[in-house]
Write a protein that holds these residues in place. Structure first.
Motif, PDB file in Angstrom:
ATOM      1  N   ILE A   1       0.856  -1.305   0.084  1.00  0.00           N
ATOM      2  CA  ILE A   1       0.074   0.059  -0.165  1.00  0.00           C
ATOM      3  C   ILE A   1       1.075   1.206   0.030  1.00  0.00           C
TER       4      ILE A   1
ATOM      5  N   PRO B   1      -9.110   3.914  -5.095  1.00  0.00           N
ATOM      6  CA  PRO B   1      -8.201   2.523  -4.922  1.00  0.00           C
ATOM      7  C   PRO B   1      -7.842   2.013  -6.256  1.00  0.00           C
ATOM      8  N   THR B   2      -6.701   1.449  -6.167  1.00  0.00           N
ATOM      9  CA  THR B   2      -6.088   1.026  -7.283  1.00  0.00           C
ATOM     10  C   THR B   2      -5.714  -0.494  -7.179  1.00  0.00           C
ATOM     11  N   THR B   3      -5.458  -1.427  -8.218  1.00  0.00           N
ATOM     12  CA  THR B   3      -5.242  -2.878  -8.234  1.00  0.00           C
ATOM     13  C   THR B   3      -4.330  -3.125  -7.041  1.00  0.00           C
TER      14      THR B   3
ATOM     15  N   MET C   1      -3.534  -1.498  -4.521  1.00  0.00           N
ATOM     16  CA  MET C   1      -4.043  -1.090  -3.204  1.00  0.00           C
ATOM     17  C   MET C   1      -5.107  -2.274  -2.778  1.00  0.00           C
ATOM     18  N   ILE C   2      -5.792  -2.883  -3.767  1.00  0.00           N
ATOM     19  CA  ILE C   2      -6.660  -3.753  -3.459  1.00  0.00           C
ATOM     20  C   ILE C   2      -6.167  -4.856  -2.825  1.00  0.00           C
TER      21      ILE C   2
ATOM     22  N   ALA D   1      -4.618  -4.753   0.598  1.00  0.00           N
ATOM     23  CA  ALA D   1      -5.491  -4.731   1.590  1.00  0.00           C
ATOM     24  C   ALA D   1      -6.036  -6.061   1.746  1.00  0.00           C
TER      25      ALA D   1
ATOM     26  N   LEU E   1      -9.670  -1.245   6.128  1.00  0.00           N
ATOM     27  CA  LEU E   1     -10.011  -1.814   4.963  1.00  0.00           C
ATOM     28  C   LEU E   1     -10.887  -1.309   3.997  1.00  0.00           C
TER      29      LEU E   1
ATOM     30  N   ILE F   1      -9.461   2.003   2.604  1.00  0.00           N
ATOM     31  CA  ILE F   1      -8.230   1.632   1.353  1.00  0.00           C
ATOM     32  C   ILE F   1      -8.999   1.214   0.227  1.00  0.00           C
ATOM     33  N   VAL F   2     -10.033   0.346   0.292  1.00  0.00           N
ATOM     34  CA  VAL F   2     -10.671   0.062  -1.141  1.00  0.00           C
ATOM     35  C   VAL F   2     -11.711   0.470  -1.567  1.00  0.00           C
ATOM     36  N   THR F   3     -12.335   1.561  -0.938  1.00  0.00           N
ATOM     37  CA  THR F   3     -13.516   2.261  -1.263  1.00  0.00           C
ATOM     38  C   THR F   3     -13.152   3.728  -1.491  1.00  0.00           C
TER      39      THR F   3
END
Length: 223
Positions: free
Chosen positions: A143, A160-162, A164-165, A168, A218, A221-223
Motif C-alpha cells: 500500500i 483505490p488501485t489494483t 492497493m486492493i 488490503a 480496509l 483503503i478499497v472504497t
C-alpha cells in the motif's frame, strides 16, 4: 472513502512527527473502552480454576502463583495498551506493529501454564502469528508503494488501485492470523482453557477490537 463517514466528525489530530493520531467519536469510544478494561484487568486478582474429575464428585483446583500472576498482569497491560494504540493510530505501519505486538503478548499470557493442551495450542498459534507477519507487513508495504504514504488520512482520499486492493487482501490475511479469527480460530480457542481469568479475557477483547478497527481501515483503503 472519507474518514468522517465511518467514524463521525473529526474531533482533532495529534501529530507526532510522521505519526498522526486522529480522533473521531468512533475511535475515541473504542480507545476509552479498551483502557477501562485494561485498568479493570490490571487491578483484578486471578480466579482459581475448578475442574470436575470424570467419574467422581471430586474437584481439581488450579491456581496461579505469585510470580506467574505478576508476569501475566504485565503482559495483559501491554496487550491492552497495544490494543488502545491500534484504535487511534492514523499510521498504517504503526497499526501493523500494534497488531503484531498483540499476537506476541497473547502467546506470552499463557506461556507459563503447565497444561499440555494449552501450551500446544499456544505453540501452534505462535507459529501462525509469526507466519502471518509476512502478509501483514507485506500488505502495508504494498500500500505504501502504491500510494507513497502510510497515513490513513491521505490514503482515504485516494482512489483505490489494483495494487492497493491486493495489499488490503494481504493485510486482511495477516490480521486474521495475528488475531486468531477464522480460519485460524481453532488453535486460539484452546488457549482459553488456561487458568488465570481475567487476564485471558484481554486476549479475546484485543482480537474483537482489532477486527472492528481492521474493517474500518480496509474500507478506507478499497472504497
Amino acid at each position: 472513502m472519507d474518514i468522517t463517514s465511518l467514524g463521525g466528525n473529526l474531533l482533532g489530530t495529534i501529530p507526532l512527527g510522521d505519526i498522526v493520531l486522529y480522533l473521531t467519536p468512533f475511535h475515541l469510544f473504542m480507545f476509552v473502552v479498551v483502557l477501562i478494561f485494561t485498568v479493570l484487568i490490571a487491578i483484578s486478582r486471578t480466579e482459581t480454576q475448578v475442574e470436575a474429575l470424570f467419574g467422581s464428585l471430586k474437584e481439581n483446583k488450579v491456581s496461579v502463583g505469585l510470580e506467574e500472576f505478576k508476569i501475566r498482569r504485565f503482559l495483559a497491560i501491554v496487550c491492552g495498551l497495544a490494543t488502545a494504540g491500534a484504535m487511534i493510530t492514523g499510521d498504517l505501519f504503526n497499526l501493523t506493529l500494534f497488531i503484531a505486538l498483540i499476537g506476541i503478548v497473547n502467546v506470552g499470557i499463557v506461556s507459563a501454564v503447565k497444561q499440555i493442551d494449552v501450551l500446544d495450542a499456544a505453540y501452534q498459534y505462535g507459529i501462525i502469528a509469526m507466519l502471518s507477519s509476512l502478509p501483514l507487513f507485506g500488505g502495508a508495504a504494498m500500500i505504501l508503494a502504491a500510494t507513497g504514504s502510510l497515513s490513513l488520512l491521505v490514503i482515504a482520499g485516494l482512489a483505490p488501485t489494483t495494487m492497493m486492493i491486493f495489499g488490503a487482501i494481504l493485510l486482511l490475511i495477516g490480521i486474521a492470523g495475528e488475531t486468531g479469527i477464522a480460519p485460524f480460530f481453532a488453535t486460539k480457542a484452546e488457549m482459553f482453557r488456561t487458568p488465570g481469568s481475567p487476564f485471558i479475557l484481554i486476549i479475546h477483547l484485543s482480537s474483537l477490537m482489532v477486527i472492528i478497527r481492521a474493517i474500518e481501515v480496509l474500507l478506507l483503503i478499497v472504497t
